[in-house]
Motif scaffolding. Sequence first.
Motif, short mmCIF file in Angstrom:
data_model
loop_
_atom_site.label_atom_id
_atom_site.label_comp_id
_atom_site.label_asym_id
_atom_site.label_seq_id
_atom_site.Cartn_x
_atom_site.Cartn_y
_atom_site.Cartn_z
N THR A 1 0.86 -1.19 0.00
CA THR A 1 0.00 0.00 0.00
C THR A 1 0.89 1.23 0.00
O THR A 1 1.98 1.22 0.58
CB THR A 1 -0.98 -0.02 1.19
OG1 THR A 1 -2.12 0.78 0.88
CG2 THR A 1 -0.36 0.46 2.48
N PRO A 2 0.47 2.29 -0.68
CA PRO A 2 1.38 3.44 -0.86
C PRO A 2 1.40 4.38 0.35
O PRO A 2 0.52 4.33 1.21
CB PRO A 2 0.78 4.16 -2.06
CG PRO A 2 -0.68 3.87 -1.97
CD PRO A 2 -0.79 2.47 -1.41
N ASP A 3 2.42 5.23 0.38
CA ASP A 3 2.45 6.34 1.33
C ASP A 3 1.51 7.44 0.83
O ASP A 3 1.51 7.75 -0.36
CB ASP A 3 3.87 6.90 1.43
CG ASP A 3 4.81 5.91 2.07
OD1 ASP A 3 4.57 5.53 3.21
OD2 ASP A 3 5.79 5.51 1.40
N THR A 4 0.76 8.04 1.75
CA THR A 4 -0.12 9.14 1.36
C THR A 4 0.58 10.49 1.52
O THR A 4 -0.01 11.53 1.20
CB THR A 4 -1.40 9.13 2.22
OG1 THR A 4 -1.01 9.16 3.59
CG2 THR A 4 -2.21 7.87 1.95
N GLY A 5 1.82 10.46 1.97
CA GLY A 5 2.65 11.66 2.09
C GLY A 5 4.08 11.16 2.30
O GLY A 5 4.30 9.95 2.46
N PRO A 6 5.05 12.07 2.30
CA PRO A 6 6.44 11.64 2.48
C PRO A 6 6.63 10.89 3.80
O PRO A 6 6.02 11.24 4.81
CB PRO A 6 7.22 12.96 2.51
CG PRO A 6 6.29 13.98 1.95
CD PRO A 6 4.90 13.52 2.20
N ILE A 7 7.47 9.86 3.79
CA ILE A 7 7.79 9.16 5.03
C ILE A 7 8.54 10.14 5.94
O ILE A 7 9.47 10.81 5.51
CB ILE A 7 8.64 7.92 4.76
CG1 ILE A 7 7.80 6.88 4.01
CG2 ILE A 7 9.18 7.32 6.06
CD1 ILE A 7 8.56 5.62 3.63
#
Lengths: 361, 361
Positions: free
Chosen positions: A183-189
């Motif tokens: 599942t993707p990041d919804t903002g920078p880690i």
Amino acid sequence: MFKIRILHFILALSTVSPAFGQKGSIVLEDQGSFAVGGKVITAPGAFHPIEDGAFNPSNQSSAGQTLHGDHAYVFYQIPEKSKELPLVFWHGYGQFSKTWETTPDGREGFQNIFLRKKYPVYLIDQPRRGRAGRSTVPGTISASPDDQLWFGIFRLGVGTEFYLGVQFDKSPKTLDQFFRQITPDTGPIDFDANTEAVTALFDQIGDGILVTHSHSGGQGWLTALKSQHIKGIVSYEPGSNFVFPEGSVPDPIPYVGGTLRAVGVPMDEFEKLTQIPIVIYYGDYIPTEPVENPAQEQWRAALQMAKRWTETVNEHGGDVTLVHLPEIGIKGNTHFPFSDLNNQQIADLMSEWLKEKGINK
Amino acid sequence: MFKIRILHFILALSTVSPAFGQKGSIVLEDQGSFAVGGKVITAPGAFHPIEDGAFNPSNQSSAGQTLHGDHAYVFYQIPEKSKELPLVFWHGYGQFSKTWETTPDGREGFQNIFLRKKYPVYLIDQPRRGRAGRSTVPGTISASPDDQLWFGIFRLGVGTEFYLGVQFDKSPKTLDQFFRQITPDTGPIDFDANTEAVTALFDQIGDGILVTHSHSGGQGWLTALKSQHIKGIVSYEPGSNFVFPEGSVPDPIPYVGGTLRAVGVPMDEFEKLTQIPIVIYYGDYIPTEPVENPAQEQWRAALQMAKRWTETVNEHGGDVTLVHLPEIGIKGNTHFPFSDLNNQQIADLMSEWLKEKGINK
């Protein structure tokens, strides 16, 4: 005496009753979920509920409004007559709490296995991932196909070919489920947001054991510097951000496809990592000498750094155990030993370590 | 006879044991999670594991690789001695499965409440939301502050002022948790992907009851056209996409801030909605005449359309019950009646309806 006999009788009945399921039921005293940590940002201006209160996604005014984001999401389950110290499970890169749930081939994962062992179980989705998707900074999601990249890095095999003897069910349905765990990041880690949220979780629940995987491995060391409530760490295949004393940071380790760098912190910070028992596990298909396959190379570098780190922490009075599973005869494990075909054996290893260190209370 | 007496004795023991918790334990026969539905896309070209197998997020080749996305994620729990028909819970706009879990003020939500009532409980994250974040098309996340917009649309109050008598705990901590239940879409909302995934879920688990909220309300009608396994629908505050027979689609309903349009389908499709019992609940603070506040206006339009829809389905032999809660003396409910302060009462209403319709088996 009478009460004890009755309880024995109930236990005997439980094991024969078909209603209790093949593995027996899971009896929960409580379960629930909450957000923890996070920030609040506010847009300048004033919010006017009449003028700005219609839903208009293409042209919505944010003036004067807040956004609550960058929290972690936590789902917890407390078994009946549970142990005192909970297990707090933190997923790795591109993954979320599913890591610890049902395995890709439909067997029980560490969530159920450790509930059956009477541990309170907390599953984290780190900020900007999965159920903690609300981010305070914008993000873009590319949707670029990359399943085969992860097939390699997660050490199922090379390209589309499984490794010989791999502890992974090779049916297409299982691989389909495995890929859908991404599942993707919804903002920078954001390591600060992540470690602060997990620290806030331990502030809320008190003492416990942190269980990390891969990318959360390094973040786990950083969180242990912040929280006195972490009484032990179990780390599956930590990949980066090994923490050394400033002045003793080892040279970067080059590998095909990148360079692995360690992190320096002041000695009094580093010494916190010597105060708790730590165990690290790595699976199979990790070479000890350079190879051409970058997906294996990055784990060669990680294992090499982990050995150096283990030596360093222990030289300073720490208690780190590094287990390279093939070296103790456990073969075929991928980057996800806790959901591999032999995950019950992997769980038992972890249980034994917790018992040995006296943190299975 | 002997066995029955022993079981009675166990039950008596259970109710007095303090270890069972204040509300009693939840005994699960099984729990787990899986992905269902979804697509696979493949980038043109060939994947070369040696040349392209290094992790390089800024310049990753997708050539020849697949992406598995657009699935729903499902977490299920089966209580011991459960009823046959499971409840499948589907969240609304900007929300995810958290909707049905612990309430913002920390009480039990519908997940626990209906497990205690012995229903198997399935919680969905729809494609491109929450734990089903992997999308086959790119997305952008703006991170624009909009909490107060939702405070209004979710009918907690106006601006930052709570409605008088609202069934929502007014402590700042509760509102903080409520706002953190919001999570963004990781790609465009796709009704086809969503309804196909939920249809695939019912194909997998068999007959059950669908419970929808808000934006999933309309999608729930569309899913019931696709799946013969949906044996009843409970819909909390459906907001749009009411399905009428082609040729009998009512005029759009204008309201301050927008226009609510109905959807037309062929009569033989529409008639499927007349074959199952359906109940619809709306909460408080919904005006019957136009007002200036757009956040209330959209629900005035929705309730008006729901009344028209109820009449139409029932005229064609259907069994729809529309409950506007204040009209039966239940006041103060927001757009989230199932997590409001009186959610136990709301759950009991739903239970009674399931029983009345004979689908509480």
